[in-house]
Write a protein that holds these residues in place. Sequence first.
Motif, PDB file in Angstrom:
ATOM      1  N   VAL A 126      -7.573  -0.620   5.517  1.00 16.74           N
ATOM      2  CA  VAL A 126      -6.199  -0.620   4.997  1.00 16.74           C
ATOM      3  C   VAL A 126      -5.956  -1.811   4.087  1.00 16.74           C
ATOM      4  O   VAL A 126      -5.496  -1.667   2.952  1.00 16.74           O
ATOM      5  N   PHE A 127      -6.258  -3.008   4.576  1.00 19.30           N
ATOM      6  CA  PHE A 127      -5.843  -4.206   3.862  1.00 19.30           C
ATOM      7  C   PHE A 127      -6.689  -4.498   2.635  1.00 19.30           C
ATOM      8  O   PHE A 127      -6.166  -4.956   1.615  1.00 19.30           O
ATOM      9  N   TYR A 128      -7.982  -4.252   2.696  1.00 24.13           N
ATOM     10  CA  TYR A 128      -8.839  -4.537   1.548  1.00 24.13           C
ATOM     11  C   TYR A 128      -8.985  -3.319   0.653  1.00 24.13           C
ATOM     12  O   TYR A 128      -8.562  -3.319  -0.501  1.00 24.13           O
ATOM     13  N   LEU A 129      -9.613  -2.278   1.206  1.00 26.42           N
ATOM     14  CA  LEU A 129      -9.856  -1.090   0.380  1.00 26.42           C
ATOM     15  C   LEU A 129      -8.547  -0.437  -0.057  1.00 26.42           C
ATOM     16  O   LEU A 129      -8.407  -0.008  -1.202  1.00 26.42           O
ATOM     17  N   GLY A 130      -7.586  -0.355   0.859  1.00 22.52           N
ATOM     18  CA  GLY A 130      -6.311   0.289   0.532  1.00 22.52           C
ATOM     19  C   GLY A 130      -5.572  -0.414  -0.584  1.00 22.52           C
ATOM     20  O   GLY A 130      -5.111   0.213  -1.547  1.00 22.52           O
ATOM     21  N   SER A 131      -5.454  -1.741  -0.478  1.00 22.51           N
ATOM     22  CA  SER A 131      -4.677  -2.477  -1.484  1.00 22.51           C
ATOM     23  C   SER A 131      -5.397  -2.525  -2.836  1.00 22.51           C
ATOM     24  O   SER A 131      -4.751  -2.393  -3.890  1.00 22.51           O
ATOM     25  N   ILE A 132      -6.709  -2.695  -2.834  1.00 21.27           N
ATOM     26  CA  ILE A 132      -7.446  -2.705  -4.108  1.00 21.27           C
ATOM     27  C   ILE A 132      -7.409  -1.320  -4.755  1.00 21.27           C
ATOM     28  O   ILE A 132      -7.286  -1.188  -5.986  1.00 21.27           O
ATOM     29  N   PHE A 133      -7.490  -0.267  -3.938  1.00 25.13           N
ATOM     30  CA  PHE A 133      -7.385   1.101  -4.455  1.00 25.13           C
ATOM     31  C   PHE A 133      -6.050   1.292  -5.164  1.00 25.13           C
ATOM     32  O   PHE A 133      -5.979   1.898  -6.252  1.00 25.13           O
ATOM     33  N   VAL A 134      -4.980   0.784  -4.577  1.00 25.26           N
ATOM     34  CA  VAL A 134      -3.650   0.907  -5.185  1.00 25.26           C
ATOM     35  C   VAL A 134      -3.620   0.213  -6.546  1.00 25.26           C
ATOM     36  O   VAL A 134      -3.108   0.762  -7.528  1.00 25.26           O
ATOM     37  N   VAL A 135      -4.190  -0.995  -6.622  1.00 23.73           N
ATOM     38  CA  VAL A 135      -4.164  -1.755  -7.884  1.00 23.73           C
ATOM     39  C   VAL A 135      -4.864  -0.991  -8.999  1.00 23.73           C
ATOM     40  O   VAL A 135      -4.317  -0.847 -10.102  1.00 23.73           O
ATOM     41  N   ILE A 136      -6.066  -0.478  -8.725  1.00 26.02           N
ATOM     42  CA  ILE A 136      -6.844   0.145  -9.809  1.00 26.02           C
ATOM     43  C   ILE A 136      -6.437   1.594 -10.075  1.00 26.02           C
ATOM     44  O   ILE A 136      -6.955   2.212 -11.004  1.00 26.02           O
ATOM     45  N   THR A 137      -5.542   2.142  -9.283  1.00 26.21           N
ATOM     46  CA  THR A 137      -4.994   3.465  -9.618  1.00 26.21           C
ATOM     47  C   THR A 137      -3.623   3.346 -10.281  1.00 26.21           C
ATOM     48  O   THR A 137      -3.189   4.280 -10.963  1.00 26.21           O
ATOM     49  N   LEU A 138      -2.958   2.204 -10.107  1.00 25.52           N
ATOM     50  CA  LEU A 138      -1.685   1.994 -10.808  1.00 25.52           C
ATOM     51  C   LEU A 138      -1.912   1.556 -12.247  1.00 25.52           C
ATOM     52  O   LEU A 138      -1.112   1.858 -13.135  1.00 25.52           O
ATOM     53  N   LEU A 139      -3.022   0.840 -12.495  1.00 19.75           N
ATOM     54  CA  LEU A 139      -3.303   0.306 -13.823  1.00 19.75           C
ATOM     55  C   LEU A 139      -4.751   0.568 -14.216  1.00 19.75           C
ATOM     56  O   LEU A 139      -5.615   0.638 -13.339  1.00 19.75           O
ATOM     57  N   VAL A 171       0.833  -1.208   0.000  1.00 17.65           N
ATOM     58  CA  VAL A 171       0.000   0.000   0.000  1.00 17.65           C
ATOM     59  C   VAL A 171       0.867   1.258   0.000  1.00 17.65           C
ATOM     60  O   VAL A 171       0.641   2.191  -0.786  1.00 17.65           O
ATOM     61  N   VAL A 172       1.891   1.293   0.848  1.00 19.63           N
ATOM     62  CA  VAL A 172       2.749   2.482   0.942  1.00 19.63           C
ATOM     63  C   VAL A 172       3.505   2.710  -0.364  1.00 19.63           C
ATOM     64  O   VAL A 172       3.504   3.826  -0.924  1.00 19.63           O
ATOM     65  N   ILE A 173       4.158   1.655  -0.866  1.00 18.35           N
ATOM     66  CA  ILE A 173       4.926   1.784  -2.116  1.00 18.35           C
ATOM     67  C   ILE A 173       3.992   2.122  -3.275  1.00 18.35           C
ATOM     68  O   ILE A 173       4.304   2.966  -4.128  1.00 18.35           O
ATOM     69  N   ILE A 224      -3.897  -7.547 -15.458  1.00 21.08           N
ATOM     70  CA  ILE A 224      -4.597  -7.842 -14.201  1.00 21.08           C
ATOM     71  C   ILE A 224      -5.208  -9.236 -14.233  1.00 21.08           C
ATOM     72  O   ILE A 224      -5.130  -9.986 -13.249  1.00 21.08           O
ATOM     73  N   THR A 225      -5.813  -9.608 -15.371  1.00 24.52           N
ATOM     74  CA  THR A 225      -6.421 -10.941 -15.460  1.00 24.52           C
ATOM     75  C   THR A 225      -5.381 -12.021 -15.759  1.00 24.52           C
ATOM     76  O   THR A 225      -5.507 -13.154 -15.286  1.00 24.52           O
ATOM     77  N   ASP A 226      -4.347 -11.686 -16.531  1.00 20.25           N
ATOM     78  CA  ASP A 226      -3.336 -12.690 -16.899  1.00 20.25           C
ATOM     79  C   ASP A 226      -2.394 -13.007 -15.747  1.00 20.25           C
ATOM     80  O   ASP A 226      -2.064 -14.163 -15.488  1.00 20.25           O
ATOM     81  N   ASP A 227      -1.908 -11.972 -15.068  1.00 20.23           N
ATOM     82  CA  ASP A 227      -0.886 -12.160 -14.030  1.00 20.23           C
ATOM     83  C   ASP A 227      -1.453 -12.140 -12.613  1.00 20.23           C
ATOM     84  O   ASP A 227      -0.772 -12.546 -11.672  1.00 20.23           O
ATOM     85  N   GLY A 228      -2.694 -11.629 -12.462  1.00 19.05           N
ATOM     86  CA  GLY A 228      -3.226 -11.419 -11.128  1.00 19.05           C
ATOM     87  C   GLY A 228      -3.053  -9.961 -10.755  1.00 19.05           C
ATOM     88  O   GLY A 228      -2.077  -9.311 -11.152  1.00 19.05           O
ATOM     89  N   SER A 229      -3.994  -9.407  -9.991  1.00 23.70           N
ATOM     90  CA  SER A 229      -4.013  -7.969  -9.730  1.00 23.70           C
ATOM     91  C   SER A 229      -2.751  -7.468  -9.019  1.00 23.70           C
ATOM     92  O   SER A 229      -2.168  -6.447  -9.398  1.00 23.70           O
ATOM     93  N   TYR A 230      -2.284  -8.181  -8.010  1.00 26.08           N
ATOM     94  CA  TYR A 230      -1.145  -7.704  -7.230  1.00 26.08           C
ATOM     95  C   TYR A 230       0.169  -7.852  -7.997  1.00 26.08           C
ATOM     96  O   TYR A 230       1.033  -6.971  -7.939  1.00 26.08           O
TER      97      TYR A 230
END
Length: 488
Positions: free
Chosen positions: A265-278, A183-185, A285-291
Motif C-alpha cells: 500500500v504505502f510504497y507500491l500504491g503511492s508510487i503507482f498513483v504518482v506515475i499514473t497521474l502524471l 492513495v485513495v484520492i 516531478i523533478t522540480d517540485d517532488g513526486s508527491y
Amino acid sequence: MTSQPSLAKQDSPSESPGDAPTGDGLKAGLKNRHLSMIAIGGVIGAGLFVGSSAGIAAAGPAILISYALVGAMVVLVMRMLGEMAAASPASGSFSEYADRALGRWAGFSIGWLYWFFWVVVLAVEATAGAVILEGWIPAVPQWGWALIVMVVLTATNLASVASYGEFEFWFAGIKVVAIGAFVVIGVLAVFGLLPGSDNPGAGFAHLTDAGGFFPKGPGAILTGVLMVVFSFMGSEIVTLAAGESEDPQRAVTKATNSVIWRIGVFYLGSIFVVITLLPWDSKAITDDGSYVAALNSIGIPHAGQVMNVIVLTAVLSCLNSGLYTASRMAFSLGKRGDAPKSFGKTTPRGVPQAAILGSVVFGFVAVFFNYLWPDTVFAFLLNSSGAVALFVWLVICFTQLKMRGIILREAPEKLVVKMWAFPYLTWATIGMISFVLVYMLFDDAGREQVLLSVLVAAFVVGLAVLRERQRARVRSELDVDVDVELDA
C-alpha cells in the motif's frame, strides 16, 4: 560472563504492564497500539517522500518493478527476523541472534555498524527538519532548529519508553493517514472519479505514453533498485521495540505477517498513483517532488506546504525512532560487554540513560560536521554508512540459517513464525542482496558507498576479532592459574 538470548525464558509480568520488567532492566512500557503503529509507520521514511522523484526519473514507470523487487527482499528478511524475534525477543534483536549463531565477532560488528548507521541518520533527519522549520520561521537559524528537535526528542526518550511509543504513535499515525488518503484520492483522480479534480483522469495511459513502460531500458530497473533500497531501512525497528512490549511474541508475529500489505500500500500504491497521474518525464516531478507534483495535478491547494508538514512528520518520526533504535542497540552491546558497561544500565524507570545520551552526543557531533564540513567529513560519514542496511540484511539471513536449528533443538514450541520454503528462500535472499552489493560496485553513484562501507565494516570486524583474541588469552591465563592452584 555475557548474556545470550534465552529461548527458554518466558516473560510473565506480575506487575502492571507499564511497570513490568523485561528481564534485562528495561520496562514493558509499549502498548499493543504503540507496536502496531511503529510496525506500520516503520516502513514509511522521509526517503519515500523526498527520494522517489529521482527513482522515477531514472527508471520511468519501471520504477514500480524496482520497488516491488526491494519490497520482496524486505518481506523475506523481515520474515526471517520475525522467526527469530518471536522465539526470543531481545533489545538487541539481530545483533544478539548473530552473537549466538555466528559468534561474538558477528554480534559485536553488526551491532556497532547498525548503531553507526542510525546516529548518522540522526544528523541527516535533524538537518532536514531544520530546513523545513527555518522556511516557516526564519528568525530561528537552521542550526537552532536542529538543536531544538534533537533536544525535544532526546527528552522524550529519556522520560520513558512509553513516551517514545506515544510520540511515535502520533507521528506514524499522521504518516499513515496521509499516505492512505493520498492513495485513495489519487486512485479516484486517475480514473476521473474525483469531483472537482484538475487532473484529466488518464487511467493507466501514463504508464506507457511517454516511451513505454521501460523508457530507459530494462537495465534501469537495477538502477532504480539502488536508488530506493535505502528508503526501506527501518522495517526491523519493531523487533527491537517488541522486547519492551506487553506481549512481544504477539507483536512480532503481527508485524511480520502484515509487512506485505504495508509495503504494497504505502510504497507500491503511492508510487503507482504518482506515475499514473502524471507522465513519468513531467518536469514537475523533478522540480517540485513526486508527491507535490501529484497533489498539484489533482488541484489540492497549497500542495507544497501540505507535503512539507507530512515530510516534517516523517523526519521527526525517523529521528525519534533512530534515537530509540541506536540507544537500544548500544544498551544491548553494553549488556553483553561489547560497549561501556554504563550503556547496559537503566534508570529506575527502565530507561538506558547512558546509551541514549551516548547516541545523541554522536548525533550532535555529526550535525556539527554537517554544518562545518558537509562535503568532506559528513560526506564520509554518510557514504561509509550507506551500505550498512544491506550488511544488516545479509547478517540476518546467515543468522537465521543457524538459528532455526537452535530453536528446534532448544524450544521448538517457540517456532510460531516460520520462514517460507526454508532454507531455499533464505539462500535466494542472500543471493539477491549480494547481487545488489556487487552491482553497486559498477554504479558510479553506489561505488563509493559500498567501498567506504566495506572499509568501515572491515575496521569494526577487525576490532571484534582482536577483542575475541584478547578474551581468549585472558581465559587461558585464568585456566592456567586455576590449574596451578589445584596442583599446589
